[in-house]
Design an enzyme around this catalytic site. Structure first.
Site, PDB file in Angstrom:
ATOM      1  N   TRP A 130       2.332   1.673  -3.451  1.00  0.00           N
ATOM      2  CA  TRP A 130       1.341   2.172  -4.416  1.00  0.00           C
ATOM      3  C   TRP A 130       1.465   3.682  -4.606  1.00  0.00           C
ATOM      4  CZ3 TRP A 130      -2.604   5.735  -3.546  1.00  0.00           C
ATOM      5  CH2 TRP A 130      -3.553   5.876  -4.579  1.00  0.00           C
ATOM      6  N   HIS A 131       1.897   4.393  -3.561  1.00  0.00           N
ATOM      7  CA  HIS A 131       1.999   5.846  -3.643  1.00  0.00           C
ATOM      8  C   HIS A 131       3.178   6.313  -4.480  1.00  0.00           C
ATOM      9  CE1 HIS A 131      -0.636   5.362  -0.131  1.00  0.00           C
ATOM     10  NE2 HIS A 131      -1.064   6.574  -0.401  1.00  0.00           N
ATOM     11  N   GLY A 132       4.132   5.430  -4.745  1.00  0.00           N
ATOM     12  CA  GLY A 132       5.267   5.824  -5.560  1.00  0.00           C
ATOM     13  C   GLY A 132       6.485   4.970  -5.273  1.00  0.00           C
ATOM     14  N   PHE A 184      -0.241  10.369  -7.447  1.00  0.00           N
ATOM     15  CA  PHE A 184      -0.359   8.926  -7.235  1.00  0.00           C
ATOM     16  C   PHE A 184      -1.297   8.310  -8.269  1.00  0.00           C
ATOM     17  CE2 PHE A 184       0.065  10.583  -2.711  1.00  0.00           C
ATOM     18  CZ  PHE A 184       1.447  10.620  -2.802  1.00  0.00           C
ATOM     19  N   GLY A 204       0.826  -1.213   0.000  1.00  0.00           N
ATOM     20  CA  GLY A 204       0.000   0.000   0.000  1.00  0.00           C
ATOM     21  C   GLY A 204       0.853   1.253   0.000  1.00  0.00           C
TER      22      GLY A 204
END
Length: 281
Positions: free
Chosen positions: A127-129, A281, A124
């Protein structure tokens, strides 16, 4: 909803970002421990107003086009635990992580539940970068979930009670305050540009926190008037459990409220508006 969302973004989030947070995060070493601490708390407010404002506008625009989008941010800073926080913050993402990662990994029933939690939250974060700060933030969130789960099981099977049953309100309030502190440190990991910046911030927070001087710009009238209005709105929205609760409020009161928001928005609009944080994102 569109007005509320734009107010959160244009008046509160952008102002906090350009006049306070960005300046301190750029060079934390030239600021006092108290200023660094306030920057961490301010970023917690900035990212909340930025993302919940984005979500409010999306829901409002959807309603104009005949779509009913689900609530995505539900007073997360009133959460008393990490588990409750992830039921209130970025609900679309946390639900997706639960349904498509955590449960397929085995969830609570198969395998090691702590391993499942850590894998889910680290992914998770990723997922943001593709940044190590996001991986570290995901690991931090997973660790909090594991500690909370272990502690909940330990205390539920123990006869030890930290609070009498009659102190439920005090217990909830204390839990909310303590968890908010942990949440804000997590946002430091999320916002930081490097491990060095995280280490520098952490060192300053623990060694120079007694220096209470604050030399940065004070909030504008827009911020002073806007924050109480926002707080009242969020409390009412949370208690109503509905993003369209305002329909039950008399039209004259709604008109006054919108007029105040619009006036404050004109006062506080930045000449160089910031991009939405979650757009990247």
């Amino acid at each position: 909803l569109i007005t509320i969302g734009l107010f959160k973004k244009a008046v509160i989030s952008d102002y906090i970002s350009t006049t306070f947070v960005d300046q301190i995060f750029e060079v934390p070493t030239i600021h006092t421990g108290f200023e660094n601490l306030m920057a961490v708390y301010a970023y917690a407010l900035q990212i909340y107003c930025d993302y919940s404002g984005y979500s409010d506008m999306a829901i409002g625009i959807g309603l104009l086009m005949g779509y009913r989008l689900p609530l995505n941010v539900n007073a997360p800073y009133q959460a008393a635990s990490i588990q409750e926080f992830w039921r209130r913050w970025h609900i679309s993402l946390s639900t997706w992580l639960r349904d498509y990662l955590y449960i397929p990994l085995g969830g609570n029933r198969k395998g090691n539940v702590y391993r499942n939690l850590m894998i889910t939250m680290v992914l998770g974060g990723l997922w943001h970068g593709a940044g190590w700060n996001f991986v570290l933030w995901g690991f931090y969130q997973g660790a909090l979930l594991c500690i909370y789960r272990f502690g909940s099981k330990a205390f539920s099977s123990s006869s030890i009670k930290l609070f009498p049953n009659s102190w439920s309100t005090a217990k909830s309030l204390l839990s909310t305050v303590i968890f908010f502190i942990f949440t804000c440190y997590g946002w430091l990991l999320f916002r930081a540009n490097s491990f060095e910046q995280i280490a520098t911030f952490t060192q300053i927070l623990f060694t120079d926190i007694g220096n209470l001087s604050l030399s940065m710009n004070k909030p504008t009238l827009a911020g002073l008037f806007g924050l109480p209005l926002l707080f009242v709105y969020e409390v009412i929205e949370y208690n109503s459990q509905s993003p369209t609760f305002y329909k039950k409020i008399p039209a004259i009161i709604r008109g006054i409220f919108y007029a105040l928001l619009t006036t404050i928005m004109i006062m506080g609009m930045s000449n160089a508006p910031e991009q939405f944080i979650y757009f990247q994102f």
